[in-house]
Structure formats: C-alpha cells, structure tokens
Design a protein around this motif. Structure first.
Motif, PDB file in Angstrom:
ATOM      1  N   LEU A  10       0.830  -1.202   0.000  1.00 19.85           N
ATOM      2  CA  LEU A  10       0.000   0.000   0.000  1.00 19.85           C
ATOM      3  C   LEU A  10       0.869   1.257   0.000  1.00 19.85           C
ATOM      4  CD1 LEU A  10      -3.006  -0.673   2.414  1.00 19.85           C
ATOM      5  CD2 LEU A  10      -3.137   0.200   0.084  1.00 19.85           C
ATOM      6  N   ALA A  11       1.888   1.247   0.840  1.00 13.71           N
ATOM      7  CA  ALA A  11       2.785   2.393   0.908  1.00 13.71           C
ATOM      8  C   ALA A  11       3.516   2.591  -0.422  1.00 13.71           C
ATOM      9  CB  ALA A  11       3.794   2.203   2.042  1.00 13.71           C
ATOM     10  N   ALA A  12       3.932   1.487  -1.067  1.00 11.84           N
ATOM     11  CA  ALA A  12       4.616   1.580  -2.355  1.00 11.84           C
ATOM     12  C   ALA A  12       3.693   2.143  -3.427  1.00 11.84           C
ATOM     13  CB  ALA A  12       5.136   0.199  -2.765  1.00 11.84           C
ATOM     14  N   ASN A  13       2.432   1.678  -3.418  1.00 16.65           N
ATOM     15  CA  ASN A  13       1.462   2.194  -4.370  1.00 16.65           C
ATOM     16  C   ASN A  13       1.238   3.686  -4.185  1.00 16.65           C
ATOM     17  OD1 ASN A  13      -0.045   0.252  -6.279  1.00 16.65           O
ATOM     18  ND2 ASN A  13       0.141  -0.961  -4.409  1.00 16.65           N
ATOM     19  N   MET A  14       1.033   4.086  -2.947  1.00 12.94           N
ATOM     20  CA  MET A  14       0.773   5.498  -2.663  1.00 12.94           C
ATOM     21  C   MET A  14       1.979   6.362  -3.030  1.00 12.94           C
ATOM     22  SD  MET A  14      -1.228   5.150   0.980  1.00 12.94           S
ATOM     23  CE  MET A  14      -1.267   6.927   1.224  1.00 12.94           C
ATOM     24  N   LEU A  15       3.176   5.874  -2.715  1.00 16.93           N
ATOM     25  CA  LEU A  15       4.387   6.639  -3.029  1.00 16.93           C
ATOM     26  C   LEU A  15       4.529   6.807  -4.539  1.00 16.93           C
ATOM     27  CD1 LEU A  15       7.001   7.996  -2.092  1.00 16.93           C
ATOM     28  CD2 LEU A  15       8.114   5.747  -2.197  1.00 16.93           C
ATOM     29  N   PHE A  16       4.283   5.722  -5.293  1.00 16.87           N
ATOM     30  CA  PHE A  16       4.394   5.814  -6.746  1.00 16.87           C
ATOM     31  C   PHE A  16       3.364   6.787  -7.312  1.00 16.87           C
ATOM     32  CE2 PHE A  16       2.719   4.505 -10.874  1.00 16.87           C
ATOM     33  CZ  PHE A  16       3.848   4.685 -11.657  1.00 16.87           C
ATOM     34  N   LEU A  17       2.110   6.667  -6.853  1.00 18.83           N
ATOM     35  CA  LEU A  17       1.053   7.522  -7.396  1.00 18.83           C
ATOM     36  C   LEU A  17       1.287   8.991  -7.054  1.00 18.83           C
ATOM     37  CD1 LEU A  17      -1.996   5.219  -6.602  1.00 18.83           C
ATOM     38  CD2 LEU A  17      -1.107   5.777  -8.878  1.00 18.83           C
ATOM     39  N   LEU A  18       1.742   9.257  -5.825  1.00 20.46           N
ATOM     40  CA  LEU A  18       2.028  10.648  -5.457  1.00 20.46           C
ATOM     41  C   LEU A  18       3.208  11.206  -6.252  1.00 20.46           C
ATOM     42  CD1 LEU A  18       1.511  10.470  -1.582  1.00 20.46           C
ATOM     43  CD2 LEU A  18       0.085  11.675  -3.243  1.00 20.46           C
ATOM     44  N   THR A  19       4.209  10.355  -6.494  1.00 22.94           N
ATOM     45  CA  THR A  19       5.345  10.793  -7.317  1.00 22.94           C
ATOM     46  C   THR A  19       4.883  11.107  -8.735  1.00 22.94           C
ATOM     47  OG1 THR A  19       6.858   9.423  -6.013  1.00 22.94           O
ATOM     48  CG2 THR A  19       7.621  10.155  -8.184  1.00 22.94           C
ATOM     49  N   ALA A  20       4.034  10.224  -9.283  1.00 20.75           N
ATOM     50  CA  ALA A  20       3.502  10.454 -10.632  1.00 20.75           C
ATOM     51  C   ALA A  20       2.688  11.749 -10.676  1.00 20.75           C
ATOM     52  CB  ALA A  20       2.639   9.274 -11.063  1.00 20.75           C
ATOM     53  N   ALA A  21       1.898  11.992  -9.609  1.00 22.46           N
ATOM     54  CA  ALA A  21       1.100  13.218  -9.559  1.00 22.46           C
ATOM     55  C   ALA A  21       2.003  14.450  -9.569  1.00 22.46           C
ATOM     56  CB  ALA A  21       0.220  13.214  -8.316  1.00 22.46           C
ATOM     57  N   LEU A  22       3.086  14.399  -8.815  1.00 23.02           N
ATOM     58  CA  LEU A  22       4.011  15.536  -8.767  1.00 23.02           C
ATOM     59  C   LEU A  22       4.699  15.744 -10.107  1.00 23.02           C
ATOM     60  CD1 LEU A  22       5.617  15.016  -5.226  1.00 23.02           C
ATOM     61  CD2 LEU A  22       4.071  16.850  -5.935  1.00 23.02           C
ATOM     62  N   VAL A 194      -2.455  -3.579  -8.623  1.00 23.86           N
ATOM     63  CA  VAL A 194      -2.703  -2.134  -8.564  1.00 23.86           C
ATOM     64  C   VAL A 194      -1.424  -1.360  -8.906  1.00 23.86           C
ATOM     65  CG1 VAL A 194      -3.297  -0.210  -7.036  1.00 23.86           C
ATOM     66  CG2 VAL A 194      -4.606  -2.335  -6.923  1.00 23.86           C
ATOM     67  N   LEU A 195      -0.294  -1.828  -8.370  1.00 30.76           N
ATOM     68  CA  LEU A 195       0.986  -1.188  -8.682  1.00 30.76           C
ATOM     69  C   LEU A 195       1.292  -1.312 -10.175  1.00 30.76           C
ATOM     70  CD1 LEU A 195       3.461   0.280  -7.580  1.00 30.76           C
ATOM     71  CD2 LEU A 195       4.490  -1.960  -7.117  1.00 30.76           C
ATOM     72  N   LEU A 196       1.013  -2.498 -10.729  1.00 27.77           N
ATOM     73  CA  LEU A 196       1.221  -2.706 -12.163  1.00 27.77           C
ATOM     74  C   LEU A 196       0.323  -1.782 -12.988  1.00 27.77           C
ATOM     75  CD1 LEU A 196       2.367  -4.333 -14.572  1.00 27.77           C
ATOM     76  CD2 LEU A 196       0.472  -5.938 -14.251  1.00 27.77           C
ATOM     77  N   MET A 197      -0.959  -1.642 -12.568  1.00 31.05           N
ATOM     78  CA  MET A 197      -1.878  -0.760 -13.289  1.00 31.05           C
ATOM     79  C   MET A 197      -1.378   0.670 -13.285  1.00 31.05           C
ATOM     80  SD  MET A 197      -5.810  -1.987 -12.572  1.00 31.05           S
ATOM     81  CE  MET A 197      -5.699  -2.021 -10.782  1.00 31.05           C
ATOM     82  N   GLY A 198      -0.892   1.118 -12.125  1.00 31.31           N
ATOM     83  CA  GLY A 198      -0.377   2.485 -12.042  1.00 31.31           C
ATOM     84  C   GLY A 198       0.812   2.699 -12.967  1.00 31.31           C
ATOM     85  N   LEU A 199       1.730   1.733 -12.983  1.00 27.39           N
ATOM     86  CA  LEU A 199       2.893   1.834 -13.858  1.00 27.39           C
ATOM     87  C   LEU A 199       2.484   1.834 -15.331  1.00 27.39           C
ATOM     88  CD1 LEU A 199       5.259  -0.638 -11.986  1.00 27.39           C
ATOM     89  CD2 LEU A 199       5.742   1.772 -12.367  1.00 27.39           C
ATOM     90  N   VAL A 200       1.603   0.898 -15.701  1.00 25.90           N
ATOM     91  CA  VAL A 200       1.193   0.748 -17.091  1.00 25.90           C
ATOM     92  C   VAL A 200       0.441   1.990 -17.576  1.00 25.90           C
ATOM     93  CG1 VAL A 200      -0.408  -0.505 -18.597  1.00 25.90           C
ATOM     94  CG2 VAL A 200       1.195  -1.759 -17.161  1.00 25.90           C
TER      95      VAL A 200
END
Length: 381
Positions: A10-22, A194-200
C-alpha cells in the motif's frame, strides 16, 4: 511478518502515485501543448493515492471518509482518466456521461453501511465501466489516425487494466474479495496488480502525450502559420513523392493559383484584411477538394493544389469548381462583402523525367496566361 506485506505494498502504491502526480503537475508548468491533459493526470494520480490511503485507515478514521470517501475518490480518479486519455491523443470526450456515473455512484453508496458487501461491488462496477469506455474511445480515435499495430499497442495496456478490474469485480461477486489490509494471497496479488496498473497507465499516457507533442511539432514545421495550408517545403516534398509514382503509372495534376488584385485588398482595407482574405480563400478551396488532394501556400498570395490520380479533364473540372466557389463567396470584412477571385493554371505530370520543378514551371506558365487573359479564369498547360 505477513501482515506487513499489504501495508508495504500500500505504501509503495501510494508513493508511486504521489510521485507520478508531482511529475505530471510539474510538466503542466513547462508544457504549452497538452497542459490540460497533464493536469487531469496529476489530479487522477493524487486522488487514487488518497483513496488507497483512506482504505488503509478503515477502522481507524471516520467511516464516511474511509469507505464512502475512499470509493468516490477511486471512481473520481478513473473518471479523470477517462477524460484525460482521449485528450492526450487530441480527442474531446463529453463530461456529461462521466458526471452522470459519478452522481449515480454517490447516491448508491451514500446510504450503505460501511460493512456492506455491495459497496466494493458498486465501486468496481463503476471503475470497470469507466475504463472500458476509455479503452473503446481511445481505440476508436487511434484507429482513425494510426496503423493497426500501433493503435492496438497503445490500447492494449488500457484493455489489460479493464480486464484486471473486471476480474476483481468477478471475485467480489463470488464473495472472494478481501479487505485491502488483509495478508491473504489474493489480496497481496491484487495490490501488486494495482501497482502494475499504475505503472502501465502512467507509462502509456506519457507515451501518448509525447506522441502528441511530436505530431504537433511536426505539424508546425509542415504548415503555414497563417492559413494552416501546407508550407512550400512540405508541399514540394509531397509533390516530389507523387512524381516518384509516375513510373508506376500513377499520374497526378498540379493546379497553381494566384489571388487577383491582392495588393488592392491590402492597400484599401489594410494588411489585416489581406490576412483574412488568404484564410477565407483556403477555407473556400478546402471544401472543393477530395480527401486525397493537398493544398499548399507557395508564397504570398500564391497557392498550389496537388491532385493525385487526376488527368487533365479532372484537374480542369477541379480548378473550375474552385474558381466558381471563390467567386460566389466574397470576403466579409467588417460586415461588408469584398469580391475575391483568383486565376488558375493547370499542368498534368507527363513522364518520369518530368520532375517536380518542371511541373511547377508549366503550371506557373499556365497561371501567367490566365492572368494575362483577364484573370478569374482557368488555363491549362
């Protein structure tokens, strides 16, 4: 130990998504083209990260935020994706179906108790619908503009995400869904998905935005800034490619035209009126051309029209149609009509050794004869 795995994911997903948002938000400050798209993507990533965070706080934070709020943020995130993905390729999807789905989801989820099994079902039903519509719309627009293989390659990640959402929905309908903090194998696999979906999704969208930028830059280098017709360099390159097809028996014709008494328009009405006259001419001529025909501005008030697969009779008919259309539609300047006509010269490619420059010279000579014979007429080589 196992209990920490979902929290770590969960933390990895949130960190990736927030980084992508920035990153998307930062790009919105430097990009001129596609600024709206990257802003939507920044907000979509931020909302999805917030949704996962609220999910993780279930049983700790206020139920209205960690259940209803988390679901609505997830649906809103995919609603923004539905708007941003088509805009990344230059399409313009309507907001109304998306807003209607958001309203229905909010009304259905609001009265449900936090532990209701139907809440995640409704959530993933909405996510699947939004992603499914996005995949379909993206495919429809890309297929019109790109080759089949490239269109399919760009759409396949969106179809994959849709399939993962539908799989999650099917498991929920069977009662196999787990809470997001559970350490079960299925839930851990879902968090990896979910992490894969965010990356893709973010990688695909980055490629689409980059592709749109490249195509826009290419268009700017090939188009006349005032009229949006092909510029002289691009028109000449296209004419040379057509000349190369002569050896295969694919003939073509060239029409050159010049606005009659253009200097009078500039001197009487001003240069702004002259610019408006050139735009008006291009607008009128475009309505006379076939899809395969190409119009270019060769310089000043002189234009060229390339007519693939045309003989002299067809080219003369096309030129006469353009001449009559322009004469029938005067320029409207400050509410007053101003007559506009043009003279046309037609030349047909004759043999492989007849290069682009020779063809343009013959068409230009025919144009000169049209002007000498009184203007507002068509002459053939």
């Amino acid at each position: 130990m196992l209990e920490t795995v979902p929290l770590t994911l969960l933390a990895a997903n949130m960190l990736f998504l927030l980084t992508a948002a920035l990153v998307w938000a930062g790009l919105s400050q430097v990009l001129v083209i596609g600024q709206r798209t990257v802003l939507l993507l920044a907000l979509a990533n931020a909302l999805l990260a917030a949704s996962l965070g609220c999910n993780a706080l279930r049983g700790i934070a206020w139920d209205g935020l960690s259940y209803w709020g988390a679901n609505m943020m997830a649906i809103s995130s995919f609603a923004l994706l539905r708007q941003s993905i088509p805009t990344a390729i230059g399409a313009a999807p309507s907001w109304w179906p998306t807003l209607a789905l958001l309203a229905v989801a909010g009304l259905l989820l609001a009265p449900m108790p936090p532990d209701s099994d139907w809440m995640p079902v409704i959530n993933f039903s909405c996510l699947s619908l939004l992603m499914g519509f996005t995949s379909f719309e993206t495919w429809r627009h890309l297929r019109r503009r790109l080759k089949l293989a490239l269109a399919l390659g760009l759409c396949s990640p969106l179809i994959l995400v849709t399939a993962l959402l539908l799989l999650r929905l099917a498991l929920l309908l069977q009662g196999s869904g787990a809470r997001i903090r559970d350490a079960s194998v299925g839930n851990v696999a879902w968090l990896w998905a979910v992490l894969l979906m965010g990356l893709v999704l973010n990688a695909t969208l980055a490629f689409m935005v980059l592709m749109r930028l490249i195509l826009r830059i290419r268009r700017l280098t090939e188009r006349d800034a005032l009229t949006d017709a092909l510029n002289r360099r691009a028109f000449g390159a296209l004419l040379s490619r057509e000349q190369a097809q002569l050896a295969r028996g694919q003939g073509h014709a060239l029409v050159m035209l010049d606005v009659d008494h253009f200097k009078r328009i500039n001197d009487t009405l001003g240069h702004a009126a002259g610019d408006a006259a050139l735009k008006h001419l291009v607008q009128q001529l475009q309505g006379c051309l076939r899809e395969a025909d190409r119009l270019g501005r060769l310089g000043g008030e002189e234009f060229g029209v390339l007519l693939p697969l045309s003989d002299q009779a067809g080219a003369l008919l096309a030129a006469e149609r353009m001449r009559a259309t322009l004469q029938a539609h005067p320029l409207l300047w400050q509410g007053q009509p101003w007559p506009m006509t043009a003279s046309f010269g037609v030349a047909v490619a004759q043999a492989p050794h007849d290069d682009a420059d020779a063809l343009m010279q013959r068409a230009d000579a025919a144009l000169y004869r049209a002007k000498e014979a009184g203007r507002n007429r068509v002459e053939a080589d």
